[in-house]
Enzyme design. Structure first.
Site, PDB file in Angstrom:
ATOM      1  CG  HIS A  24      46.215  30.653  35.471  1.00  0.00           C
ATOM      2  ND1 HIS A  24      46.768  30.689  36.751  1.00  0.00           N
ATOM      3  CD2 HIS A  24      44.866  30.711  35.650  1.00  0.00           C
ATOM      4  CE1 HIS A  24      45.799  30.735  37.637  1.00  0.00           C
ATOM      5  NE2 HIS A  24      44.631  30.761  36.995  1.00  0.00           N
TER       6      HIS A  24
ATOM      7  CG  ASP B 298      40.801  32.567  35.872  1.00  0.00           C
ATOM      8  OD1 ASP B 298      41.744  31.772  36.034  1.00  0.00           O
ATOM      9  OD2 ASP B 298      40.310  33.247  36.794  1.00  0.00           O
TER      10      ASP B 298
ATOM     11  CG  HIS C 233      45.300  35.163  38.295  1.00  0.00           C
ATOM     12  ND1 HIS C 233      44.694  35.404  37.080  1.00  0.00           N
ATOM     13  CD2 HIS C 233      44.626  34.106  38.827  1.00  0.00           C
ATOM     14  CE1 HIS C 233      43.708  34.545  36.876  1.00  0.00           C
ATOM     15  NE2 HIS C 233      43.653  33.742  37.925  1.00  0.00           N
TER      16      HIS C 233
ATOM     17  NE  ARG D 103      45.405  31.597  49.053  1.00  0.00           N
ATOM     18  CZ  ARG D 103      45.069  31.569  47.776  1.00  0.00           C
ATOM     19  NH1 ARG D 103      45.547  30.617  46.978  1.00  0.00           N
ATOM     20  NH2 ARG D 103      44.275  32.479  47.258  1.00  0.00           N
TER      21      ARG D 103
END
Length: 392
Positions: free
Chosen positions: A248, A250, A304, A314
């Site tokens: 996607h 942002d 990304h 994470r």
């Protein structure tokens, strides 16, 4: 086909998410790591197409920008810093910053309270459940909106208004989770204040790098708002089949990412996926669709994603910088062709729009990807040659 577990519970919102679209129905996938991690295989809804699945990528050489000289008002250092940012943003839109003057305790504490939240029982986290059509709240795997290609993560999102209630984050957290969560709200409030300050400094550098003046973007965003998102990517028993966050861009203007030392961020650059390794003390900055429109496409909002692993959780905190909801997003005249009779600019690529319009599009009509801004533009009916639009 192998038999895979399905984790379904009645949905409070009465949503059934089929083929990536939400509409009326009976149930949704429930993302509960304490249950899913005990199963030998991941549910089918989390399996991504083969062409999207992760692999071991090369490292992306992301510039590490030292802000010390700029923050000390050193002219030569500021010029070098702006040049480094210009090169990164014109190619892939990612860079990391060090010596940013964000207090290390604020960074540590924000990750800590986010981790404490995600360790709560699911029933407690669901007090802050995201409501249909809202960008705020807790959600597991975006299963309230989609039924397939679900991300292996859970998130908590809330707003931070630059000019509003100074205790707005605290009020939101306690209104959803209870007064006992006030300390968590105060930590996030402090963190957001630090991110706002840093974001406005970066806006100055972006203005210098584009030649529109250091105050141009700072003033544009000074009365803006932000979306704060806490991300938790638990270990996954089949990480080769899924993604922590799908590909996607942002839709916001600028993202400041604070992450732990577990790798997972990948950027699509030079025709392939490349990893961005964490650097202790550094913050990752990337350009979003709204800022790409503000620069008339000069700076890139890059595709990304995030991957997961079998062993380590994470954690990351994403601070998405947005303009005021009703402020018109329009490139500076210096970036457009025909300014002062010169030819240094380029024709208009995107129509005028407000952040509220783009946000509504991403929340109600479209799953964000590499084509979000273009599809939004098409939806607005921009069929004529953008070069015929008035240059302001």
């Amino acid at each position: 086909m192998d038999s895979r577990p399905i984790s379904l519970l009645p949905s409070p919102a009465n949503l059934d998410l089929d083929k990536g679209k939400s509409h009326c129905g009976n149930s949704v996938v429930v993302f509960d790591p304490s249950v899913l991690q005990k199963q030998p295989k991941i549910p089918e809804a989390f399996i991504w197409p083969r062409c999207e699945r992760p692999h071991l990528p090369e490292e992306l050489e992301v510039p590490v920008v030292d802000l010390e000289g700029f923050l000390e008002a050193d002219a030569a250092s500021t010029s070098r810093t702006a040049a480094a940012i210009r090169g990164a943003c014109a190619s892939h839109g990612f860079f990391q910053v060090i010596n940013h003057r964000v207090d290390a305790a604020a960074l540590h504490d924000a990750l800590r309270v986010a981790e404490e939240f995600f360790e709560l029982p699911l029933s407690t986290k669901l007090r802050a459940r995201r409501r249909p059509g809202s960008a705020w709240g807790y959600v597991g795997a975006h299963a309230d909106r989609f039924a397939s290609m679900l991300p292996w993560k859970e998130t908590l999102s809330f707003a931070y208004d630059y000019s509003g209630n100074r205790d707005g984050v605290v009020d939101y957290i306690t209104s959803k989770l209870g007064e006992e969560f006030q300390p968590m709200g105060r930590v996030h409030q402090r963190y957001c204040a630090a991110m706002k300050k840093l974001s406005l400094s970066i806006m100055e550098l972006l203005g210098i790098s584009l030649g529109v003046g250091r105050d141009y973007y700072r003033e544009f965003f000074d009365d803006g708002s932000s979306i704060m998102r806490c991300n938790n990517y638990p270990p996954c028993q089949e990480p080769e089949l899924t993604l922590g966050t799908g590909p996607h861009t942002d839709p916001t203007a600028l993202t400041i990412l604070h992450q732990d030392q577990v790798a997972g961020l990948q950027v699509f650059a030079e025709g392939k996926w490349r990893s961005v390794s964490p650097i202790a003390g550094a913050l990752v900055i990337n350009i979003g669709d709204t800022f790409m429109a503000l620069t008339n496409g000069r700076y890139k909002s890059c595709l990304h994603r995030a991957v997961v692993n079998r062993v380590r959780r994470r954690r990351s905190l994403a601070f998405f910088v947005c303009p005021q909801a009703d402020k018109v997003v329009r490139p500076a005249k210096e970036l457009l062709v025909g300014h002062d009779g010169g030819g240094g600019g380029v024709p208009r690529k995107y129509p005028d729009f407000t952040w509220a319009e783009l946000l509504e599009f991403t929340q109600s009509h479209y799953r964000t990807d590499a084509s979000t801004l273009q599809n939004f533009t098409d939806r607005m009916g921009m069929n004529k040659d953008a070069s015929q639009m008035e240059v302001f």
